[in-house]
Design a protein around this motif. Structure first.
Motif, mmCIF file in Angstrom:
data_model
loop_
_atom_site.group_PDB
_atom_site.id
_atom_site.type_symbol
_atom_site.label_atom_id
_atom_site.label_comp_id
_atom_site.label_asym_id
_atom_site.label_seq_id
_atom_site.Cartn_x
_atom_site.Cartn_y
_atom_site.Cartn_z
ATOM 1 N N ILE A 176 0.841 -1.190 0.000
ATOM 2 C CA ILE A 176 0.000 0.000 0.000
ATOM 3 C C ILE A 176 0.880 1.245 0.000
ATOM 4 N N SER A 177 0.260 2.384 -0.274
ATOM 5 C CA SER A 177 0.980 3.653 -0.238
ATOM 6 C C SER A 177 0.331 4.543 0.815
ATOM 7 N N ASN A 178 0.753 5.804 0.893
ATOM 8 C CA ASN A 178 0.135 6.748 1.827
ATOM 9 C C ASN A 178 -0.935 7.592 1.145
ATOM 10 N N GLN A 179 -1.334 7.170 -0.070
ATOM 11 C CA GLN A 179 -2.324 7.925 -0.830
ATOM 12 C C GLN A 179 -3.717 7.322 -0.605
ATOM 13 N N ASN A 180 -4.277 7.596 0.569
ATOM 14 C CA ASN A 180 -5.592 7.080 0.929
ATOM 15 C C ASN A 180 -6.656 8.164 0.750
ATOM 16 N N ILE A 181 -7.790 7.777 0.171
ATOM 17 C CA ILE A 181 -8.883 8.733 -0.011
ATOM 18 C C ILE A 181 -10.181 7.960 -0.159
ATOM 19 N N SER A 182 -11.269 8.526 0.352
ATOM 20 C CA SER A 182 -12.570 7.879 0.183
ATOM 21 C C SER A 182 -13.049 8.096 -1.251
ATOM 22 N N ILE A 183 -13.905 7.200 -1.714
ATOM 23 C CA ILE A 183 -14.430 7.314 -3.067
ATOM 24 C C ILE A 183 -15.219 8.617 -3.226
ATOM 25 N N GLY A 184 -15.971 8.974 -2.183
ATOM 26 C CA GLY A 184 -16.745 10.215 -2.234
ATOM 27 C C GLY A 184 -15.865 11.444 -2.401
ATOM 28 N N GLU A 185 -14.789 11.522 -1.612
ATOM 29 C CA GLU A 185 -13.878 12.667 -1.696
ATOM 30 C C GLU A 185 -13.133 12.684 -3.024
ATOM 31 N N LEU A 186 -12.792 11.507 -3.528
ATOM 32 C CA LEU A 186 -12.116 11.424 -4.824
ATOM 33 C C LEU A 186 -13.001 11.999 -5.923
ATOM 34 N N CYS A 187 -14.279 11.628 -5.900
ATOM 35 C CA CYS A 187 -15.207 12.125 -6.917
ATOM 36 C C CYS A 187 -15.393 13.635 -6.824
ATOM 37 N N LYS A 188 -15.405 14.168 -5.601
ATOM 38 C CA LYS A 188 -15.526 15.619 -5.425
ATOM 39 C C LYS A 188 -14.332 16.352 -6.019
ATOM 40 N N LYS A 189 -13.136 15.798 -5.804
ATOM 41 C CA LYS A 189 -11.931 16.417 -6.356
ATOM 42 C C LYS A 189 -11.950 16.389 -7.888
ATOM 43 N N ILE A 190 -12.399 15.270 -8.433
ATOM 44 C CA ILE A 190 -12.453 15.145 -9.892
ATOM 45 C C ILE A 190 -13.502 16.100 -10.475
ATOM 46 N N LYS A 191 -14.603 16.283 -9.759
ATOM 47 C CA LYS A 191 -15.664 17.175 -10.237
ATOM 48 C C LYS A 191 -15.193 18.628 -10.309
ATOM 49 N N LYS A 192 -14.249 19.010 -9.450
ATOM 50 C CA LYS A 192 -13.717 20.368 -9.510
ATOM 51 C C LYS A 192 -12.965 20.609 -10.821
ATOM 52 N N ILE A 193 -12.393 19.533 -11.352
ATOM 53 C CA ILE A 193 -11.649 19.640 -12.615
ATOM 54 C C ILE A 193 -12.580 19.427 -13.804
ATOM 55 N N TYR A 194 -13.543 18.493 -13.634
ATOM 56 C CA TYR A 194 -14.505 18.195 -14.698
ATOM 57 C C TYR A 194 -15.923 18.427 -14.152
ATOM 58 N N PRO A 195 -16.413 19.678 -14.199
ATOM 59 C CA PRO A 195 -17.740 20.012 -13.634
ATOM 60 C C PRO A 195 -18.876 19.189 -14.224
ATOM 61 N N GLN A 196 -18.699 18.648 -15.427
ATOM 62 C CA GLN A 196 -19.760 17.867 -16.063
ATOM 63 C C GLN A 196 -19.916 16.482 -15.446
ATOM 64 N N PHE A 197 -18.970 16.093 -14.593
ATOM 65 C CA PHE A 197 -19.002 14.776 -13.945
ATOM 66 C C PHE A 197 -20.156 14.721 -12.954
ATOM 67 N N LYS A 198 -21.043 13.719 -13.094
ATOM 68 C CA LYS A 198 -22.201 13.557 -12.217
ATOM 69 C C LYS A 198 -22.112 12.227 -11.473
ATOM 70 N N PHE A 199 -22.394 12.267 -10.170
ATOM 71 C CA PHE A 199 -22.352 11.024 -9.404
ATOM 72 C C PHE A 199 -23.317 11.069 -8.228
ATOM 73 N N ILE A 200 -23.727 9.901 -7.801
ATOM 74 C CA ILE A 200 -24.567 9.738 -6.622
ATOM 75 C C ILE A 200 -23.761 8.975 -5.595
ATOM 76 N N GLN A 201 -23.680 9.504 -4.374
ATOM 77 C CA GLN A 201 -22.940 8.803 -3.331
ATOM 78 C C GLN A 201 -23.888 8.380 -2.220
ATOM 79 N N ASN A 202 -23.772 7.153 -1.820
ATOM 80 C CA ASN A 202 -24.653 6.577 -0.812
ATOM 81 C C ASN A 202 -23.970 6.540 0.546
ATOM 82 N N ARG A 203 -24.467 7.364 1.440
ATOM 83 C CA ARG A 203 -24.067 7.293 2.853
ATOM 84 C C ARG A 203 -25.371 7.131 3.622
#
Length: 209
Positions: A176-203
């Motif tokens: 493993i590496s030290n690059q840990n991130i939740s799927i939800g946070e990863l999608c939020k970061k990607i959306k900042k770069i690609y605003p057209q990205f749409k996703f539903i997150q289940n919590r």
């Protein structure tokens, strides 16, 4: 071709490192076919290897067998999270029992997400890219799930050091590496770069972005 493989190995008396692969995988195949494919292929290869002196047997496990991190361990725990994890657990046990029976030295390396440009689907980054390009919504089953990313170039360097080290003989190591991130946070970061990205997150509360 099994016959050609047998003939090839008949001329070999020793190997420094033997890397083991698994059988077919994919949801299009029936469960019993998937499991039997892995068992048959693994047993076939191990039978051939019995007559060859091997310095160390190398096998890549999967985090799907047990997603919890651990530095290294001799006794392997299994908590499969899906069908693939179950199949890999069965294969790991087959190989481990073989090594114990024939006193074969081994190193197992449990992989989490190894990423690179040629990464195949349905890996998470490739999947997200596909959704963006096709203007589709990504439905995340568990937005809090933590993923660990290791670049393929780093992986190649690290696994080389692990394999050559006597410290990791007869052990299973989590790579493993030290690059840990939740799927939800990863999608939020990607959306900042690609605003057209749409996703539903289940919590606890389902949200759409």
């Amino acid at each position: 071709n099994k016959l050609n493989l047998i003939k090839y190995f008949q001329s070999i008396s020793s190997i420094d490192y033997a890397y083991l692969n698994h059988g077919i995988i994919g949801s299009k195949h029936p469960i019993d076919k998937l499991i039997n494919s892995h068992i048959e292929k693994t047993e076939f290869i191990l039978k051939i290897l019995q007559k060859i002196k091997i310095k160390k047997l190398i096998y890549f496990r999967s985090s799907d067998e047990d997603p919890k991190y651990s530095h290294e361990k001799i006794d392997m725990n299994f908590n499969p999270i899906n069908l693939y994890g179950t199949i890999k657990s069965i294969t790991t046990n087959l190989i481990k029992n073989y090594c114990n029976l024939y006193k074969q030295r081994f190193t197992f390396i449990k992989l989490y997400l190894v990423v690179g440009r040629k990464q195949k689907s349905p890996r998470i980054l490739k999947l997200i890219k596909n959704k963006i390009e096709n203007n589709l919504i990504l439905n995340i089953e568990d937005a809090d799930s933590i993923k660990n990313f290791t670049d393929i170039e780093d992986f190649l360097i690290i696994q080389e050091k692990i394999i050559r080290s006597d410290h990791f003989i007869d052990k299973s190591v989590d790579l493993i590496s030290n690059q840990n991130i939740s799927i939800g946070e990863l999608c939020k970061k990607i959306k900042k770069i690609y605003p057209q990205f749409k996703f539903i997150q289940n919590r606890k509360n389902k949200k759409k972005f």
